[in-house]
Design a protein around this motif. Sequence first.
Motif, short mmCIF file in Angstrom:
data_model
loop_
_atom_site.label_atom_id
_atom_site.label_comp_id
_atom_site.label_asym_id
_atom_site.label_seq_id
_atom_site.Cartn_x
_atom_site.Cartn_y
_atom_site.Cartn_z
N GLY A 116 0.71 -1.12 -0.10
CA GLY A 116 0.08 0.04 0.11
C GLY A 116 0.91 1.03 -0.12
O GLY A 116 0.48 2.35 0.18
N LYS A 117 2.18 1.29 -0.47
CA LYS A 117 2.84 2.37 -0.19
C LYS A 117 3.17 2.91 -1.58
O LYS A 117 3.53 4.26 -1.77
N MET A 118 2.78 2.50 -2.64
CA MET A 118 2.72 3.23 -4.11
C MET A 118 1.29 2.61 -4.72
O MET A 118 0.85 1.46 -4.79
N PRO A 119 0.70 3.65 -5.40
CA PRO A 119 0.91 4.92 -5.37
C PRO A 119 0.94 5.69 -3.72
O PRO A 119 0.15 5.16 -3.08
N LEU A 120 1.66 6.78 -3.63
CA LEU A 120 1.70 7.53 -2.51
C LEU A 120 0.24 7.86 -2.21
O LEU A 120 -0.51 8.25 -3.24
N ASN A 221 20.53 -2.21 19.20
CA ASN A 221 21.13 -1.05 18.85
C ASN A 221 21.47 -0.87 17.37
O ASN A 221 22.61 -0.92 16.89
N PHE A 222 20.34 -1.08 16.78
CA PHE A 222 20.48 -0.55 15.29
C PHE A 222 19.52 0.63 14.87
O PHE A 222 18.97 0.59 13.66
N TYR A 223 19.57 1.57 15.53
CA TYR A 223 19.16 2.90 15.05
C TYR A 223 20.12 4.06 15.16
O TYR A 223 19.97 4.83 16.28
N PRO A 224 21.03 4.12 14.42
CA PRO A 224 21.53 3.28 13.27
C PRO A 224 22.30 2.10 13.51
O PRO A 224 22.76 1.82 14.55
N TRP A 225 22.25 1.33 12.38
CA TRP A 225 23.24 0.07 12.65
C TRP A 225 24.31 0.65 12.56
O TRP A 225 25.07 1.48 12.00
N HIS A 298 13.92 0.86 0.46
CA HIS A 298 14.40 0.78 1.98
C HIS A 298 14.63 1.93 2.82
O HIS A 298 14.37 1.84 3.99
N ARG A 299 14.68 3.05 2.38
CA ARG A 299 14.31 4.37 2.98
C ARG A 299 13.18 4.66 3.85
O ARG A 299 13.05 4.97 4.82
N GLN A 300 11.96 3.68 3.23
CA GLN A 300 10.68 3.99 3.98
C GLN A 300 10.72 3.05 5.29
O GLN A 300 10.12 3.26 5.92
N LEU A 301 11.71 2.32 5.51
CA LEU A 301 11.91 1.45 6.62
C LEU A 301 12.95 2.14 7.62
O LEU A 301 13.26 1.38 8.56
N ALA A 302 13.65 3.07 7.50
CA ALA A 302 14.56 3.67 8.12
C ALA A 302 14.13 3.61 9.76
O ALA A 302 14.96 3.35 10.52
N GLU A 303 13.05 4.21 9.96
CA GLU A 303 12.47 4.33 11.32
C GLU A 303 12.17 3.26 11.85
O GLU A 303 12.43 2.90 13.23
N LEU A 308 15.86 -2.36 7.01
CA LEU A 308 15.84 -3.80 6.61
C LEU A 308 14.22 -3.93 6.42
O LEU A 308 13.49 -3.42 7.09
N PHE A 309 14.15 -4.90 5.31
CA PHE A 309 12.56 -5.01 5.12
C PHE A 309 12.12 -6.21 6.26
O PHE A 309 10.77 -6.24 6.50
N ASP A 310 13.05 -7.05 6.63
CA ASP A 310 12.43 -8.00 7.70
C ASP A 310 12.93 -7.55 9.08
O ASP A 310 14.29 -7.24 9.44
N VAL A 311 12.17 -7.45 9.92
CA VAL A 311 12.34 -7.15 11.52
C VAL A 311 13.30 -8.16 12.04
O VAL A 311 12.78 -9.29 12.21
N PRO A 312 14.42 -7.81 12.71
CA PRO A 312 15.32 -8.67 13.18
C PRO A 312 14.79 -9.22 14.56
O PRO A 312 13.83 -8.70 15.36
N MET A 313 14.85 -10.57 14.95
CA MET A 313 14.18 -11.54 15.85
C MET A 313 15.26 -11.37 17.02
O MET A 313 16.42 -11.85 16.83
N LYS A 314 14.72 -11.08 18.16
CA LYS A 314 15.58 -11.27 19.28
C LYS A 314 15.29 -12.49 20.03
O LYS A 314 14.56 -12.96 20.94
N VAL A 315 15.82 -13.54 19.30
CA VAL A 315 15.63 -14.95 19.82
C VAL A 315 16.92 -15.74 19.83
O VAL A 315 18.05 -15.27 19.63
N ASN A 316 16.71 -17.03 20.46
CA ASN A 316 18.10 -17.92 20.33
C ASN A 316 18.32 -18.52 19.14
O ASN A 316 17.80 -19.35 18.77
#
Length: 327
Positions: A116-120, A221-225, A298-303, A308-316
């Motif tokens: 749903g990001k395009m068209p704006l 601590n990935f804001y920023p990486w 990718h810029r749209q995922l900066a915040e 990254l398109f895939d949210v990092p998992m905090k798992v084992n």
Amino acid sequence: MDTTKKRRNPIAIIFLVIIGIFGALQLFSRPLEGKAVTGKIEAPKEVISILENSCFNCHSNQQNLSWYDQIAPVSWAVNKDIKRAREVLNFSEWEKLSPAEHQGKMYAILNMMQSGKMPLHEYTLLHPSAKITEKDIETIKKYTLSLSSVSPSTQKKLETPQTLSVVSTPASAKLPVSPNGVQYTPDFKNWKVISMSTLFDNSIRVIYGNDIAVKAVETENFYPWPDGSIVVKSVWKQQALPDGEIRPGQFVNAQFMVKDSKQYTDTEGWGFAKFSGGELHPTGKTASFAKESCIACHRQLAEKTGYLFDVPMKVNTQRLIQNLQKK
């Protein structure tokens, strides 16, 4: 009666001032720079129709702007958006792209439409006819998937149904390098998994991170990486076994993101690369390909995820890898 006139005069003056300012702004309104159409996209009529209706006004040299798009100050924002959109994707210069880049662009278009990001949203508010329907998305999806078809001989060569390894690279072979300097390395297969995903094309996607990236995930601590982070997304086609189990089949590509805020200033600190097929062929003809093809999405995922398109998992992640290997 005199009192009434005095009350109305300030309003009339303000109105005239606004009209004067508005008229003066038009003197500084420059028409959008015209560019020639050097090569059109070749696709089925229904696909072209959707792209022309929802994309061409910004992503081509064939603008069909409304009258209100050409009046300052609105025209300033419109012209700026079009210039930026052309840099990312220009359907009027399609011949400059390789077949692999054509495919990559269509995947990016489909992803943006599905999300749903395009068209704006602000564009469709003023241009409701440009809105994308579910039927439009299915049409684009069908066409995009048709671009990724491979011959049976190629598929047989690349299939690796019993392992999560990518196509092997002989130790003596020279590792491929992307035009922007990002080098492929098979070492990522030993890194930790920081996320996983699937996509509409029935693929399996495993995202690996080097030690720096993994530490950033574990400490959030990935804001920023941090510089030195490397994230690799390895993509396979899904393969269904007779018992119904799904395994990785044909290797598709390995997508690299290397964080170096000094070297990759044009793409906001990230170096992008994609190595495809059995030969690990790098995407792009020049070092600027990532600026034209990658960073805009990718810029749209900066915040949200630090690009990254895939949210990092905090798992084992070690346990996750072991479970994957058992399968």
